[in-house]
Every structure is written in C-alpha cells, then in structure tokens.
Write an enzyme that holds these catalytic residues in place. Structure first.
Site, PDB file in Angstrom:
ATOM      1  N   LYS A 117       0.843  -1.200   0.000  1.00  0.00           N
ATOM      2  CA  LYS A 117       0.000   0.000   0.000  1.00  0.00           C
ATOM      3  C   LYS A 117       0.874   1.244   0.000  1.00  0.00           C
ATOM      4  CE  LYS A 117      -0.373  -0.273   5.060  1.00  0.00           C
ATOM      5  NZ  LYS A 117      -1.162  -0.878   6.152  1.00  0.00           N
ATOM      6  N   ARG A 161     -11.218  -0.364  13.688  1.00  0.00           N
ATOM      7  CA  ARG A 161     -10.934   0.428  12.504  1.00  0.00           C
ATOM      8  C   ARG A 161     -11.866  -0.096  11.425  1.00  0.00           C
ATOM      9  NH1 ARG A 161      -4.657   1.004  10.715  1.00  0.00           N
ATOM     10  NH2 ARG A 161      -5.179  -0.977   9.776  1.00  0.00           N
ATOM     11  N   TYR A 214      17.330  28.905  10.694  1.00  0.00           N
ATOM     12  CA  TYR A 214      16.092  29.593  11.082  1.00  0.00           C
ATOM     13  C   TYR A 214      15.860  29.526  12.586  1.00  0.00           C
ATOM     14  CZ  TYR A 214      14.563  29.821   6.204  1.00  0.00           C
ATOM     15  OH  TYR A 214      14.454  30.091   4.873  1.00  0.00           O
ATOM     16  N   MET A 260      13.964  23.856   4.186  1.00  0.00           N
ATOM     17  CA  MET A 260      13.315  23.144   3.088  1.00  0.00           C
ATOM     18  C   MET A 260      14.330  22.388   2.234  1.00  0.00           C
ATOM     19  SD  MET A 260      10.929  24.643   0.035  1.00  0.00           S
ATOM     20  CE  MET A 260       9.592  25.159   1.069  1.00  0.00           C
TER      21      MET A 260
HETATM   22  C1  LIG Z   1      -0.480  -1.952   6.764  1.00  0.00           C
HETATM   23  C2  LIG Z   1      -1.070  -3.254   7.112  1.00  0.00           C
HETATM   24  C3  LIG Z   1      -0.254  -4.394   7.234  1.00  0.00           C
HETATM   25  C4  LIG Z   1       1.252  -4.347   7.210  1.00  0.00           C
HETATM   26  O1  LIG Z   1       1.714  -3.881   8.460  1.00  0.00           O
HETATM   27  P1  LIG Z   1       3.262  -3.778   8.824  1.00  0.00           P
HETATM   28  O2  LIG Z   1       3.243  -3.368  10.238  1.00  0.00           O
HETATM   29  O3  LIG Z   1       3.838  -2.739   7.919  1.00  0.00           O
HETATM   30  O4  LIG Z   1       3.877  -5.101   8.594  1.00  0.00           O
HETATM   31  C5  LIG Z   1      -0.889  -5.621   7.416  1.00  0.00           C
HETATM   32  N1  LIG Z   1      -2.233  -5.705   7.498  1.00  0.00           N
HETATM   33  C6  LIG Z   1      -3.035  -4.628   7.423  1.00  0.00           C
HETATM   34  C7  LIG Z   1      -4.504  -4.792   7.538  1.00  0.00           C
HETATM   35  C8  LIG Z   1      -2.484  -3.356   7.240  1.00  0.00           C
HETATM   36  O5  LIG Z   1      -3.278  -2.276   7.187  1.00  0.00           O
END
Ligand SMILES: *Cc1c(COP(=O)(O)O)cnc(C)c1O
Length: 368
Positions: free
Chosen positions: A38, A139, A261, A309
């Site tokens: 993802k 979630r 800065y 930046m």
């Molecule tokens: C992002 C995610 C993972 C991977 O998690 P990691 O901690 O990066 O290994 C696995 N399952 C779900 C449902 C996720 O949202």
C-alpha cells in the site's frame, strides 16, 4: 539516466528487499507471505517492489486503495497474475472497478458484503473475497457477532467465495501487550466460522509474536522494507532505502554565532559545519533536527539547528578531510531507518512514506 551529483539520491536496494522477504519467510516457518505494498510500497515504488517480490515467489499482495490496486495490476501485467487484495474493500458502487482489474476486496462491513455478493450471484462459484474481522482495533471489519449473523443468515454469503478471513493487530509491536492475546482469541473464534477459508492475522510484528499468530498467510509491510518489527532494527533484516545528499558548503562558525532559522543553535566554541543538500522538501522530517545523526567520513555527525526546506547543517570536526560534493548518508547501512525515525519522534513507516519526489531514485537489483 545518469545521477545528478548535486542532488539527494534515494537508492532502493531490491536485493535487500528479497533478503528480507526470505528472512520473514523463514521466521514464518515457510508460510505464504503476501507483501503489503500500500501507499506505493511505503513510498519505495509498488511496481518495482512487487515485480521483484513476484520473482521471489510472492503471488498475493495487499494494497489499501482501489486506485493502488488498479495501478499495481497494470504494473504486474498479464504475465504476473497475482491476487491483489484491496484493504479498503468494496464501498458502494465500487464493484465494477474491482471486477475490471480483477481486484479482490477485503470486505469490511455488512454493506460491503452485500455490494460484492450482489455482483457475485450471477458468477459461477461466486466472487472471491477476503473478510476482515475486527478483533479489537475498531478500525475496519465486522465484529465477531456480525460475522456469526452473516454465516447463520439464509443468503448473506450467497455469491461469495470467501478465500481468506483476516484481522489486524493493534499492539503487535509491543509483544507483551495483553491486547495481542485477546485479539488472538477473538480471531480464533471468528476463523472457525469459515472452515474453508485460509486465515491471516500477522503483520510484520505479528510474524515475530510466535507460532500462534501465523495461521496460513502473513501480511508484512515494514519489515520487508527494513524496519524492525518492534520499532528497533532487527539483525535479520537489511536496509532497503539508502538516502544520501551532497555537501553544498563548509563553514566555520564562531563562538556566539547561530545557525539556521530561529537561531536555535548557538556555537559555544569554534564550530565547523557542513551544509548538505537535503531538507524537508526531500522528505527528511523537520523533527529530525532535534536528535538526528547522519554518517560522514566514518563517524556520526549531529544536526545543528533547524532543518530548512532544502538543506541541513551538520557538525564536522576541524581535521576532517571533506569538500563540497562529498556525500553524506541520511539513511542506509549506518543510519538505520528505525534510529532515524526515533530521533524524529516518529515511526519507520512515516519516515519512508515521506521520502519526497524531489529525490533522484535508483533501483538496484530490478528483475523484469
Ligand atoms: C499496513 C497493514 C499491514 C502491514 O503492516 P506492517 O506493520 O507494515 O507489517 C498488514 N495488514 C493490514 C490490515 C495493514 O493495514
């Protein structure tokens, strides 16, 4: 394409990715690994990452958005017909898009179940889907009771071929957290409702929680990309992201003078500073300034004052032989991703996904 020497470079080591895949597979006792790619493989390039992992034997991948699945399907092409699971699932009206790219939704609610099943009723054997059970994260996913009701209902699952039942751990990166065992127990109950389906609970950290958490398939993300499962580097994993930037200028700062800065750093003695061409527009977090260290000339050097930046000041000793153009490591073999993340007050995931488009990217070990 040759690299611009005056630029920050992000080198993505796909050989290290393959090593981490093998290490996770070993840790998971040879079970199937379905890499999580993802957010463009945590910012490292889903096309390149998935192609290499396909070459290593991965046949199923997880993305978050439908659009990520569409992009990944195109990148893999017809010769790499992977199963692509979409964690967002099947929101109302999304089925045609999922079907067009042969994406498998992770169904997260009763509404998503009916969206997908209404399209599956005319399909022989039903449409493939994963089902997410919420075991405590609150979630996405059905509660165990909702899953039970679905199984008991007359035609709630008609048109579906549930090939995977999954859940996600909220506290896997803290192995002693009591939520882990509680979620495990709830998941065991939920998966028994679907005896035909395979089961998956573990993300990267889950893979390291012990055999009970492994089930049939594991879903690592961060540890494929070199982040330790518990927020610190792990000896069996190698860094995948290597970030370097050139020195732009070297300057002598006099006692009482400040740098950058807000004048947050004041020299209390003659101080030698190198200004490097990496700033928050390159994805180095501003908060890295507080405790961050980079690697140059065989030693760690601390950041002086605030990051800007486009650049960052670091302290170097007076006798270091160094010149503009020399490259500094901000992430890699010496500056571990997890250390950079904790110095920045965040987690490895955020450091990776922030790596910015301005960096010049190179892939090592690409496989067609
Ligand atoms: C992002 C995610 C993972 C991977 O998690 P990691 O901690 O990066 O290994 C696995 N399952 C779900 C449902 C996720 O949202």
């Amino acid at each position: 394409m040759s690299l611009d020497p005056f630029h920050g470079h992000l080198t993505i080591d796909l050989g290290a990715l393959a090593h981490n895949y093998a290490a996770l597979r070993h840790q998971a006792q040879g079970l199937q690994i379905a890499p999580v790619v993802k957010a463009d493989a945590y910012g490292l390039g889903a096309a390149q990452v998935s192609s290499r992992l396909w070459a290593e034997g991965a046949r199923a991948f997880f993305v978050a958005r439908i659009s990520e699945g569409e992009t990944l399907r195109t990148a893999l092409g017809p010769e790499r017909p992977a199963t692509i699971y979409v964690l967002d699932g099947a929101p109302s009206g999304s089925a045609p898009r999922l079907l067009a790219c042969d994406l498998t939704p992770v169904l997260n609610s009763a509404a998503q179940v009916s969206e997908w099943s209404s399209h599956g009723r005319s399909v022989k054997g039903g449409l493939r889907a994963a089902l997410q059970i919420d075991t405590g994260m609150n979630r996405l996913g059905l509660r165990v009771e909702e899953a039970k009701a679905l199984v008991q209902s007359f035609d709630g699952l008609r048109g579906l071929s549930i090939d995977l039942v999954m859940s996600h751990l909220a506290c896997a990166s803290e192995p002693a957290h009591p939520a882990n065992a509680a979620q495990l127990a709830r998941f065991q109950e939920a998966r028994s409702l679907f005896p035909e389906a395979r089961a998956s609970l573990a993300n990267s950290a889950g893979v390291f929680l012990g055999q009970d958490y492994l089930f049939d398939l594991v879903r690592p993300g961060i540890s494929l990309y070199g982040g330790g499962p518990f927020g610190v580097s792990h000896p069996s994993l190698r860094p995948v992201a290597h970030l370097t930037a050139p020195i732009l200028q070297i300057r002598e700062v006099r006692p009482g003078e400040t740098i950058g800065y807000g004048a947050t750093f004041t020299a209390d003695r003659p101080t030698r500073a190198a200004i490097i061409a990496a700033g928050y527009a390159d994805g180095v977090l501003r908060s890295f300034g507080k405790a961050g260290q980079v690697w140059l000339g065989g030693a760690y050097r601390k950041v002086l004052g605030r990051l800007s930046m486009d650049m960052t000041a670091i302290e170097i000793n007076h006798d270091l032989v160094v010149a503009p153009g020399d490259r500094v490591e901000l992430l890699g073999d010496h500056v571990a991703l997890d250390d950079a993340a904790s110095a920045s007050g965040t987690i490895a995931y955020e450091c990776l996904v922030r790596l910015a488009p301005r960096l010049q990217r190179t892939y090592l070990g690409a496989k067609a």
